[in-house]
Design an enzyme around this catalytic site. Structure first.
Site, PDB file in Angstrom:
ATOM      1  N   GLY A 164      14.289   4.754 -12.720  1.00  0.00           N
ATOM      2  CA  GLY A 164      13.686   3.745 -12.246  1.00  0.00           C
ATOM      3  C   GLY A 164      15.282   2.621 -12.850  1.00  0.00           C
ATOM      4  CB  CYS A 181      18.248   8.037 -12.760  1.00  0.00           C
ATOM      5  SG  CYS A 181      19.741   7.540 -13.125  1.00  0.00           S
ATOM      6  CE1 TYR A 182      14.541   3.244 -18.779  1.00  0.00           C
ATOM      7  CE2 TYR A 182      12.800   4.733 -18.606  1.00  0.00           C
ATOM      8  CZ  TYR A 182      13.285   3.643 -18.880  1.00  0.00           C
ATOM      9  OH  TYR A 182      12.698   2.727 -20.278  1.00  0.00           O
ATOM     10  CG  HIS A 192      18.260   9.770  -8.457  1.00  0.00           C
ATOM     11  ND1 HIS A 192      17.473   9.697  -8.596  1.00  0.00           N
ATOM     12  CD2 HIS A 192      19.444   8.907  -8.766  1.00  0.00           C
ATOM     13  CE1 HIS A 192      17.650   8.782  -9.412  1.00  0.00           C
ATOM     14  NE2 HIS A 192      19.352   7.844  -9.023  1.00  0.00           N
ATOM     15  CB  SER A 206      -8.964   2.247  12.021  1.00  0.00           C
ATOM     16  OG  SER A 206      -7.777   3.251  11.296  1.00  0.00           O
ATOM     17  N   GLY A 225      -6.795   5.222  13.976  1.00  0.00           N
ATOM     18  CA  GLY A 225      -5.696   5.373  13.447  1.00  0.00           C
ATOM     19  C   GLY A 225      -5.909   7.399  12.519  1.00  0.00           C
ATOM     20  CG  ASP A 282      -3.381   7.020   7.874  1.00  0.00           C
ATOM     21  OD1 ASP A 282      -2.636   7.759   8.419  1.00  0.00           O
ATOM     22  OD2 ASP A 282      -2.562   6.010   7.939  1.00  0.00           O
TER      23      ASP A 282
END
Ligand code: XMP
Length: 511
Positions: free
Chosen positions: A55, A82-83, A169, A223, A225, A227
């Site tokens: 982060g 990392c963070y 990472h 829609s 699409g 998804d």
């Protein structure tokens, strides 16, 4: 209740989603929760391990991000990245400070203690760093496991508590053995079994939906699409008799879209589709509106109103099913530490007064994972590999006010673009392609006459999940033909430009 193998707490790193992806790809079911998730919500997932992501913050700063301290007392393995590493160090008494020299990019990692975390990886390996703070000393109870030139405490761990920390990472491809390190943590330290795949995901989701819905009804908004079609297919497999599938013509669709969607659902998926023509309602509400976020909010709210009106025609409609993806949630900023980038119509655009309970089976996964699920559910490749099309439709591709003449102009240009990309084979090689009506007039000359007409921008991008994107390197002759055809065939457009911005810092859609 589906349990997760691993829960990732998101401290705002741009790579958080990659951690989940890299683990899921290896068969470990991984979910992401915001860094400040309630302890009970974390426990409810029954994770076998927790990863604290990277982060942008500093643990010693006033605005540092902390998770619930109870996370350290759950008695399950932790991995800080990392963070997340700095947070572990800080929590267990080590000093963390700004580095004299920031470390970005490749670093050589040397393992100094044999450990199961490094199983099947060499003593020296390339790891990818991105940090400006350093851990000055080992926290209480921890031992150094690996070092790098600038980080004497690059990997450290405490085998008793099963807490581990990495400065680099492991989730990015540049960390040579990162994916193996993540697997080693999940498999050997947390004891997870690698059994998760799209088939098991589909089965689990269907079971969950069936249990949740009972005898109530679900309105599923599609829609056309991938998804929403995948969601409809999932629901049709498990609660067909309680399912109402609705397609709203909001007046912001592309040429022939309505007919195509009706055809796909009725004839190819065998689903009874209810089409609602609400185009006048949407366009009326959008009249005079120029601000992108206001447009998005109006569209999100109007969708719900239309669904509400339809639900009243049936009995016991308690749920609304949507094809919300993890990406929609991040960008609407429900998860993570970031700020809203744009309110996706199905997340940040939902009104407070909405009474439906949501069913969003795809909200933890990414577009390419949804595509794999679509194939698993037997949807056609044509449908599964359609370019994404946003819920707010052409409204967010017309700069400024949305009205019928602008929509007509944009539709004509857009159909030419798609036609040319399909005939040259570029449609399938790119993630998304569309035109943006700039509502900027410029001077041209046609047949010795001066013109002063609209400009259209072509946006074609390459991406794998839409979180990042680069502009597609289309050959000049393809671009030339697109431009020529648009200018010659669409009266009212005399200039075509190509968008050469990547995401970040730009976004894919212009609004
Ligand atoms: P951006 O513009 O944020 O877009 O880079 C990333 C992907 O998300 C799509 N998009 C949306 N999809 N509702 C949707 O269903 C929305 O409100 C929305 N906004 C953006 C966009 O087309 C791209 O694929």
């Amino acid at each position: 209740m589906k349990t997760s193998d691993i829960v990732v707490l998101d401290f705002g790193s741009q790579y958080t989603q990659l951690i989940a992806r890299k683990l899921r790809e290896q068969g470990f079911y991984t979910e992401i929760l915001p860094f400040n998730a309630k302890l009970d919500d974390i426990k409810a997932k029954f994770p076998k391990g927790i990863i604290l992501s990277g982060g942008p913050a500093s643990v010693y700063a006033d605005d540092a991000y902390f998770c619930d301290r109870g996370v350290f007392e759950l008695g399950i393995p932790l991995l800080g990245i990392c963070y997340g590493m700095q947070l572990l160090a800080h929590t267990y008494g080590a000093n963390v400070r700004a580095a004299n020299k920031k470390e970005y990019g490749k670093a050589e990692l040397t393992i100094v203690k044999e450990h199961v975390l490094f199983k099947d990886t060499p003593t020296n390996q390339v790891a990818w760093m991105s940090h400006s703070d350093v851990v000055e000393e080992l926290p209480n109870g921890f031992t150094a496991l690996a070092v790098s030139e600038h980080s004497p405490f690059c990997v450290f761990g405490d085998d008793e508590r099963k807490f581990y920390a990495m400065q680099f990472h492991p989730e990015v491809n540049h960390s040579e053995y990162g994916q193996i390190l993540l697997k080693n943590f999940a498999k050997y330290i947390c004891g997870c079994e690698s059994t998760w795949n799209m088939g098991s995901f589909a089965k689990e989701q269907m079971k969950r939906i069936k249990e949740k819905v009972g005898d109530d009804k679900v309105l599923c908004a599609v829609s056309g699409g991938v998804d929403s079609s995948v969601v409809a297919a999932l629901l049709a497999h498990c609660i067909k008799d309680n399912l109402i599938v609705v397609f709203v013509d909001n007046g912001l669709l592309r040429t022939n879209e309505r007919e195509q969607v009706e055809n796909t659902f009725k004839t190819r998926l065998g689903v009874d589709l209810i089409t609602i023509d609400a185009s006048e309602l949407f366009l009326g509400r959008l009249a005079g509106v120029r601000d992108p976020e206001t447009k998005r909010k109006i569209i999100g709210e109007t969708f719900i109103e239309v669904f509400d009106m339809e639900a009243k025609k049936h009995t016991n409609v308690k749920y609304l099913a949507q094809g919300t993806l993890y990406t929609d949630i991040i960008e609407s900023s429900v998860v993570g530490a970031g700020k809203t980038i744009k309110s996706h119509h199905n997340v940040g655009g939902l009104p407070d007064w909405m009474k439906f309970e949501l069913i969003e089976p795809l909200k933890e996964i990414f577009k390419d994972e949804v595509r794999a699920l679509g194939l698993e559910l037997g949807l056609s490749r044509d449908l599964v590999f359609r370019h994404p099309f946003p819920g707010p439709g052409l409204a967010i591709r017309i700069m400024g006010e949305v009205n019928k003449p602008s929509l007509d102009l944009l539709r004509k240009a857009d159909v030419i673009l798609r036609d040319e990309l399909k005939s040259t084979g570029w449609y399938d090689k790119t993630w998304q392609a569309f035109c943006v009506l700039l509502n900027v007039n410029s001077v041209g000359v046609m047949g010795d006459n001066r013109t002063y007409e609209n400009a259209v921008c072509i946006r074609v991008v390459d991406a794998t999940d839409g979180m990042t994107a680069s502009f597609s390197r289309l050959p000049y002759d393809v671009l030339e033909n697109i431009s020529k055809r648009i200018i010659n065939e669409v009266s009212g457009i005399n200039r075509v430009v190509y968008d050469i911005s990547s995401k970040p810092p730009a976004t894919i859609e212009w609004e």
